[in-house]
Design a protein around this motif. Structure first.
Motif, PDB file in Angstrom:
ATOM      1  N   VAL A  21       0.733  -0.613  -0.100  1.00  0.00           N
ATOM      2  CA  VAL A  21      -0.252  -0.052   0.082  1.00  0.00           C
ATOM      3  C   VAL A  21       0.982   1.201   0.043  1.00  0.00           C
ATOM      4  CG1 VAL A  21      -1.804   1.415   1.716  1.00  0.00           C
ATOM      5  CG2 VAL A  21      -1.870  -1.562   1.771  1.00  0.00           C
ATOM      6  N   TYR A  22       0.857   2.110  -0.904  1.00  0.00           N
ATOM      7  CA  TYR A  22       1.738   3.143  -1.588  1.00  0.00           C
ATOM      8  C   TYR A  22       0.828   4.542   0.140  1.00  0.00           C
ATOM      9  CZ  TYR A  22       4.043   2.303  -5.033  1.00  0.00           C
ATOM     10  OH  TYR A  22       5.043   1.613  -6.630  1.00  0.00           O
ATOM     11  N   SER A  23       1.569   5.253   0.291  1.00  0.00           N
ATOM     12  CA  SER A  23       0.494   6.541   1.346  1.00  0.00           C
ATOM     13  C   SER A  23      -0.232   5.842   2.303  1.00  0.00           C
ATOM     14  CB  SER A  23       1.013   7.549   0.533  1.00  0.00           C
ATOM     15  OG  SER A  23       1.231   7.655  -0.352  1.00  0.00           O
ATOM     16  N   GLU A  59      -3.915   6.834  -0.229  1.00  0.00           N
ATOM     17  CA  GLU A  59      -3.359   5.764   0.350  1.00  0.00           C
ATOM     18  C   GLU A  59      -4.076   5.093  -1.013  1.00  0.00           C
ATOM     19  OE1 GLU A  59      -4.875   4.032   3.612  1.00  0.00           O
ATOM     20  OE2 GLU A  59      -5.570   2.352   2.745  1.00  0.00           O
ATOM     21  N   LYS A  60      -3.090   3.990  -1.464  1.00  0.00           N
ATOM     22  CA  LYS A  60      -3.461   2.839  -2.461  1.00  0.00           C
ATOM     23  C   LYS A  60      -2.646   1.981  -2.445  1.00  0.00           C
ATOM     24  CE  LYS A  60      -4.396   1.953  -7.242  1.00  0.00           C
ATOM     25  NZ  LYS A  60      -5.259   1.884  -7.796  1.00  0.00           N
ATOM     26  N   LYS A  61      -3.593   0.625  -2.963  1.00  0.00           N
ATOM     27  CA  LYS A  61      -3.185  -0.475  -2.650  1.00  0.00           C
ATOM     28  C   LYS A  61      -2.166  -0.849  -4.339  1.00  0.00           C
ATOM     29  CE  LYS A  61      -4.535  -4.781  -0.390  1.00  0.00           C
ATOM     30  NZ  LYS A  61      -5.349  -5.302   0.157  1.00  0.00           N
ATOM     31  N   ALA A  62      -1.156  -1.383  -3.879  1.00  0.00           N
ATOM     32  CA  ALA A  62      -0.728  -0.870  -5.487  1.00  0.00           C
ATOM     33  C   ALA A  62      -0.324  -3.107  -5.846  1.00  0.00           C
ATOM     34  CB  ALA A  62       0.926  -0.625  -5.658  1.00  0.00           C
ATOM     35  N   LEU A  63      -0.457  -3.462  -4.748  1.00  0.00           N
ATOM     36  CA  LEU A  63      -0.118  -5.304  -4.593  1.00  0.00           C
ATOM     37  C   LEU A  63      -0.852  -5.204  -3.792  1.00  0.00           C
ATOM     38  CD1 LEU A  63       3.297  -5.530  -4.666  1.00  0.00           C
ATOM     39  CD2 LEU A  63       2.219  -5.678  -6.810  1.00  0.00           C
ATOM     40  N   GLY A 104       0.545  -6.233 -18.621  1.00  0.00           N
ATOM     41  CA  GLY A 104      -0.547  -5.273 -17.989  1.00  0.00           C
ATOM     42  C   GLY A 104      -0.345  -3.616 -17.667  1.00  0.00           C
ATOM     43  N   HIS A 105      -2.087  -3.195 -17.615  1.00  0.00           N
ATOM     44  CA  HIS A 105      -1.500  -1.735 -18.477  1.00  0.00           C
ATOM     45  C   HIS A 105      -0.494  -0.928 -17.471  1.00  0.00           C
ATOM     46  CE1 HIS A 105      -4.768  -1.226 -15.029  1.00  0.00           C
ATOM     47  NE2 HIS A 105      -5.379  -2.614 -15.475  1.00  0.00           N
ATOM     48  N   THR A 106      -1.133   0.672 -17.863  1.00  0.00           N
ATOM     49  CA  THR A 106      -0.710   1.003 -16.968  1.00  0.00           C
ATOM     50  C   THR A 106      -1.101   1.122 -15.414  1.00  0.00           C
ATOM     51  OG1 THR A 106      -0.210   2.935 -18.636  1.00  0.00           O
ATOM     52  CG2 THR A 106       0.459   3.656 -16.636  1.00  0.00           C
ATOM     53  N   GLY A 107      -0.334   1.173 -14.682  1.00  0.00           N
ATOM     54  CA  GLY A 107      -0.959   1.057 -13.485  1.00  0.00           C
ATOM     55  C   GLY A 107      -1.042  -0.154 -12.527  1.00  0.00           C
ATOM     56  N   SER A 108      -1.427  -1.181 -13.207  1.00  0.00           N
ATOM     57  CA  SER A 108      -1.408  -2.498 -12.900  1.00  0.00           C
ATOM     58  C   SER A 108      -0.925  -2.730 -11.550  1.00  0.00           C
ATOM     59  CB  SER A 108      -1.430  -3.177 -13.907  1.00  0.00           C
ATOM     60  OG  SER A 108      -0.315  -3.966 -14.913  1.00  0.00           O
ATOM     61  N   GLY A 109       0.662  -2.363 -11.430  1.00  0.00           N
ATOM     62  CA  GLY A 109       1.339  -2.821 -10.267  1.00  0.00           C
ATOM     63  C   GLY A 109       2.764  -3.315 -10.833  1.00  0.00           C
ATOM     64  N   LYS A 110       2.757  -3.556 -12.537  1.00  0.00           N
ATOM     65  CA  LYS A 110       4.384  -4.710 -12.254  1.00  0.00           C
ATOM     66  C   LYS A 110       5.487  -3.143 -11.946  1.00  0.00           C
ATOM     67  CE  LYS A 110       3.661  -3.201 -16.950  1.00  0.00           C
ATOM     68  NZ  LYS A 110       2.424  -2.312 -16.765  1.00  0.00           N
ATOM     69  N   SER A 111       5.306  -1.723 -12.350  1.00  0.00           N
ATOM     70  CA  SER A 111       7.107  -1.877 -11.569  1.00  0.00           C
ATOM     71  C   SER A 111       6.918  -1.586  -9.470  1.00  0.00           C
ATOM     72  CB  SER A 111       7.030  -0.165 -11.663  1.00  0.00           C
ATOM     73  OG  SER A 111       6.967   0.004 -13.318  1.00  0.00           O
ATOM     74  N   THR A 112       6.054  -1.821  -9.163  1.00  0.00           N
ATOM     75  CA  THR A 112       6.228  -1.380  -7.122  1.00  0.00           C
ATOM     76  C   THR A 112       6.833  -3.404  -7.600  1.00  0.00           C
ATOM     77  OG1 THR A 112       3.984  -0.310  -7.844  1.00  0.00           O
ATOM     78  CG2 THR A 112       4.404  -1.987  -5.367  1.00  0.00           C
ATOM     79  N   LEU A 113       5.730  -4.345  -8.624  1.00  0.00           N
ATOM     80  CA  LEU A 113       6.579  -5.568  -7.817  1.00  0.00           C
ATOM     81  C   LEU A 113       7.674  -6.202  -8.032  1.00  0.00           C
ATOM     82  CD1 LEU A 113       4.757  -8.584  -8.193  1.00  0.00           C
ATOM     83  CD2 LEU A 113       5.190  -9.006 -10.270  1.00  0.00           C
TER      84      LEU A 113
HETATM   85  P1  ADP Z   1       2.796  -0.213 -13.272  1.00  0.00           P
HETATM   86  O1  ADP Z   1       4.577  -0.378 -13.879  1.00  0.00           O
HETATM   87  O2  ADP Z   1       2.079  -1.411 -13.841  1.00  0.00           O
HETATM   88  O3  ADP Z   1       2.118   1.188 -14.395  1.00  0.00           O
HETATM   89  P2  ADP Z   1       2.864   0.785 -10.482  1.00  0.00           P
HETATM   90  O4  ADP Z   1       2.962  -0.182 -10.512  1.00  0.00           O
HETATM   91  O5  ADP Z   1       4.099   1.982 -11.268  1.00  0.00           O
HETATM   92  O6  ADP Z   1       1.946  -0.167 -11.984  1.00  0.00           O
HETATM   93  O7  ADP Z   1       1.372   1.173  -9.853  1.00  0.00           O
HETATM   94  C1  ADP Z   1       0.762   0.501  -9.442  1.00  0.00           C
HETATM   95  C2  ADP Z   1      -0.267   1.542  -8.396  1.00  0.00           C
HETATM   96  O8  ADP Z   1       0.544   2.066  -7.854  1.00  0.00           O
HETATM   97  C3  ADP Z   1      -1.131   2.734  -9.859  1.00  0.00           C
HETATM   98  O9  ADP Z   1      -2.302   3.225  -9.736  1.00  0.00           O
HETATM   99  C4  ADP Z   1       0.102   3.620  -9.011  1.00  0.00           C
HETATM  100  O10 ADP Z   1      -0.829   5.125  -9.371  1.00  0.00           O
HETATM  101  C5  ADP Z   1       0.643   3.628  -7.900  1.00  0.00           C
HETATM  102  N1  ADP Z   1       1.401   4.296  -8.148  1.00  0.00           N
HETATM  103  C6  ADP Z   1       2.765   3.960  -8.109  1.00  0.00           C
HETATM  104  N2  ADP Z   1       4.101   4.998  -7.356  1.00  0.00           N
HETATM  105  C7  ADP Z   1       3.270   5.726  -6.554  1.00  0.00           C
HETATM  106  C8  ADP Z   1       3.303   6.213  -5.341  1.00  0.00           C
HETATM  107  N3  ADP Z   1       4.946   6.471  -5.327  1.00  0.00           N
HETATM  108  N4  ADP Z   1       2.952   7.055  -4.643  1.00  0.00           N
HETATM  109  C9  ADP Z   1       0.869   6.687  -4.889  1.00  0.00           C
HETATM  110  N5  ADP Z   1       0.921   6.063  -5.870  1.00  0.00           N
HETATM  111  C10 ADP Z   1       1.653   5.442  -6.632  1.00  0.00           C
END
Ligand code: ADP
Length: 271
Positions: free
Chosen positions: A11-13, A19-23, A40-49
Motif C-alpha cells: 500500500v502506497y501512502s 492511499e493506494k493498494k498497488a499489490l 499489464g496496463h499502466t498502473g497494474s502494479g508491474k513496477s511496484t512488483l
Molecule cells: P505499472 O508499473 O504497472 O504502471 P505501478 O506499480 O507503477 O504500475 O503502479 C501501481 C499503482 O500504484 C498505480 O495505481 C499507481 O498510480 C500507484 N503508485 C505507483 N507509485 C506510487 C507512488 N510513489 N505513490 C503513490 N501511488 C503510487
C-alpha cells in the motif's frame, strides 16, 4: 526455485488521502533460468512488483524468499539482494554520470569491496556482454547513441553479476533497430544462463522472447503461464486494458511460428 513472493500486498501512502493498494495478495515463484515477461496496463502494479524483488520496496504484508531465505528476516543481508537481483529501470541512461563508459560500468562493483582487478574484469566482461566493443571504454557515455547509452547502463547492472536480471521497459523510446538489438542481446544473456524478467507493455516482445508470461491487473496476478496459455485468455486480456490489435497480432505470429495456438484468431477482433 530462486525467488518466491508469498502473498505480498503493498500500500502506497497508507492512512493518507493518497492511499493506494498497488499489490494485492501476489504469490508467484521465479525459477532459475526462466525468461519471464510481465505485462499489464499502466498502473497494474508491474513496477511496484519488481521493486519488491530486489528489496527496494518492502511489502506491507506477506514476504519474499530468495534462495530459501526470508528477505525480511533481520539476519538477511538486504544489500546482497540488491546485487543478486539486478534491476534496470526505465530510461536507465538517465542515471549515467561518470566521465567514461568504463568508469560508469565500474561504479557498482567498486562498492562491493572487490579488488581493483576484479572490478576491471567484471566491467570488461559486462561491456562485452551487452555487445559494445572495448573501443568505447574511454568514450563519454553522453556522446553515445540512445541505444548504446542504454547498453552501458545495462552493463553497469550486469557487472554486479546478478542472478536475476529485471528490465523495466528496456526498449522504451528506441527505434525498431535499437529495440531488436537490445532484445536480442537480452535473449543471449538468457541463453547463457541468466534468469531474466522483462516488464513490457509490448505483448509482441514478451511473446517473442519470454517462455512464461505474468499478466498483472489491479495489483493482482491475473494470468501466469506460457504465452500460449496466457494469450488464450485474449478476451479477458482485452478487458484488462491490453490492446486487442496487439493480441491479435501476437496470436497470428504465434500461429505462423507454429506455436500451436488453438484459438481462432479471427474471432479476436470481434470480441
Ligand atoms: P505499472 O508499473 O504497472 O504502471 P505501478 O506499480 O507503477 O504500475 O503502479 C501501481 C499503482 O500504484 C498505480 O495505481 C499507481 O498510480 C500507484 N503508485 C505507483 N507509485 C506510487 C507512488 N510513489 N505513490 C503513490 N501511488 C503510487
Amino acid at each position: 526455485m530462486l525467488l518466491i513472493a508469498d502473498h505480498i500486498s503493498y500500500v502506497y501512502s497508507p492512512g493518507t488521502a493518497y492511499e493506494k493498494k498497488a499489490l494485492d495478495d501476489v504469490s508467484l515463484t521465479i525459477n532459475k533460468g526462466e525468461f519471464i515477461g510481465i505485462i499489464g496496463h499502466t498502473g497494474s502494479g508491474k513496477s511496484t512488483l519488481i521493486q519488491h524483488f530486489n528489496g527496494l520496496e518492502k511489502a506491507t504484508s506477506g514476504t519474499i524468499y530468495f534462495d530459501g531465505q526470508d528477505v525480511y528476516d533481520k539476519d538477511f543481508n538486504m544489500k546482497s539482494l540488491r546485487s543478486r537481483v539486478g534491476l534496470v529501470f526505465q530510461y536507465p541512461e538517465h542515471q549515467l554520470f561518470e566521465t567514461t563508459v568504463l568508469e560508469d560500468v565500474k561504479f557498482g562493483p567498486k562498492n562491493l569491496g572487490l579488488s581493483k582487478v576484479e572490478v576491471d574484469l567484471r566491467a570488461f566482461e559486462a561491456i562485452k556482454q551487452v555487445g559494445l566493443s572495448e573501443k568505447c571504454y574511454d568514450d563519454s557515455p553522453f556522446e553515445l547513441s540512445g541505444g548504446q547509452k542504454r547498453r552501458v547502463a545495462i552493463a553497469g547492472v550486469l557487472a554486479m553479476k546478478p542472478e536475476i536480471l529485471i528490465l523495466d521497459e528496456p526498449t522504451a523510446g528506441l527505434d525498431p533497430r535499437g529495440r531488436d538489438e537490445i532484445l536480442d542481446q537480452i535473449a543471449k544473456l538468457h541463453e547463457e544462463g541468466l534468469t531474466v524478467i522483462l516488464v513490457s507493455h509490448s505483448m509482441e516482445d514478451v511473446a517473442k522472447y519470454a517462455d512464461r508470461i505474468i499478466a498483472m491487473n489491479s495489483g493482482k496476478v491475473a494470468f501466469d503461464g506460457t504465452p500460449k496459455e496466457v494469450f488464450r485468455h485474449y478476451k479477458e486480456l482485452e478487458r484488462m486494458g491490453l490492446s486487442a490489435p496487439q493480441i491479435t497480432y501476437v496470436m497470428q505470429a504465434m500461429k505462423e511460428l507454429e506455436l500451436d495456438v488453438d484459438t481462432d484468431v479471427s474471432t479476436v477482433e470481434e470480441a
